[in-house]
Motif scaffolding. Sequence first.
Motif, PDB file in Angstrom:
ATOM      1  N   TYR A  21       0.167  -1.068  -0.154  1.00 17.55           N
ATOM      2  CA  TYR A  21       0.098   0.730   0.388  1.00 17.55           C
ATOM      3  C   TYR A  21       0.440   1.076  -0.064  1.00 17.55           C
ATOM      4  CZ  TYR A  21      -3.242   3.572   1.646  1.00 17.55           C
ATOM      5  OH  TYR A  21      -3.543   4.921   1.950  1.00 17.55           O
ATOM      6  N   ARG A  22       2.176   0.984   0.982  1.00 21.84           N
ATOM      7  CA  ARG A  22       2.906   2.029   0.827  1.00 21.84           C
ATOM      8  C   ARG A  22       3.362   2.557  -0.780  1.00 21.84           C
ATOM      9  NH1 ARG A  22       3.060   4.594   6.065  1.00 21.84           N
ATOM     10  NH2 ARG A  22       2.119   3.161   7.298  1.00 21.84           N
ATOM     11  N   GLY A  23       3.526   1.461  -0.957  1.00 17.91           N
ATOM     12  CA  GLY A  23       4.397   1.971  -2.087  1.00 17.91           C
ATOM     13  C   GLY A  23       3.930   1.667  -3.382  1.00 17.91           C
ATOM     14  N   ASN A  28      -3.890   0.976  -8.150  1.00 19.36           N
ATOM     15  CA  ASN A  28      -3.125  -0.011  -7.319  1.00 19.36           C
ATOM     16  C   ASN A  28      -3.180   0.557  -5.684  1.00 19.36           C
ATOM     17  OD1 ASN A  28      -1.917  -1.048  -9.510  1.00 19.36           O
ATOM     18  ND2 ASN A  28      -0.380   0.109  -9.976  1.00 19.36           N
ATOM     19  N   ALA A  29      -3.277   1.805  -5.166  1.00 16.04           N
ATOM     20  CA  ALA A  29      -3.082   2.468  -4.247  1.00 16.04           C
ATOM     21  C   ALA A  29      -4.293   2.207  -2.833  1.00 16.04           C
ATOM     22  CB  ALA A  29      -2.825   3.661  -3.965  1.00 16.04           C
ATOM     23  N   ALA A  32      -4.603  -1.708  -2.916  1.00 14.09           N
ATOM     24  CA  ALA A  32      -3.648  -2.203  -1.661  1.00 14.09           C
ATOM     25  C   ALA A  32      -4.286  -2.243  -0.412  1.00 14.09           C
ATOM     26  CB  ALA A  32      -2.522  -1.703  -2.291  1.00 14.09           C
ATOM     27  N   LEU A  33      -4.855  -0.775  -0.609  1.00 16.57           N
ATOM     28  CA  LEU A  33      -5.531  -0.379   1.213  1.00 16.57           C
ATOM     29  C   LEU A  33      -6.787  -1.442   1.799  1.00 16.57           C
ATOM     30  CD1 LEU A  33      -5.750   1.053   2.900  1.00 16.57           C
ATOM     31  CD2 LEU A  33      -7.429   2.419   1.858  1.00 16.57           C
ATOM     32  N   ALA A  34      -7.560  -1.910   0.440  1.00 13.02           N
ATOM     33  CA  ALA A  34      -8.726  -3.151   0.396  1.00 13.02           C
ATOM     34  C   ALA A  34      -7.866  -4.270   1.063  1.00 13.02           C
ATOM     35  CB  ALA A  34      -9.484  -3.195  -0.996  1.00 13.02           C
TER      36      ALA A  34
END
Length: 72
Positions: A21-23, A28-29, A32-34
Amino acid sequence: MDIPRRLIALRRAVDAAEERYRGNRGDNATIALAVWSDATAALVEAVTAHAEETGATRREIEDAVRRAADGS
């Protein structure tokens, strides 16, 4: 304290999802957060269940899981 491998695997999955998530940025974020959110929810549920089974506090379990996942 004996920590089940499943809890260690879940903790590592949360850590990996947070790194992804941080990357990432944009869509995409969001994805990734989900993934991170789902992994975190699964870990919380498993830690709570283990705490109820063993009589330990959630905090004790969380700390032991973190140490085990980090290899400490």
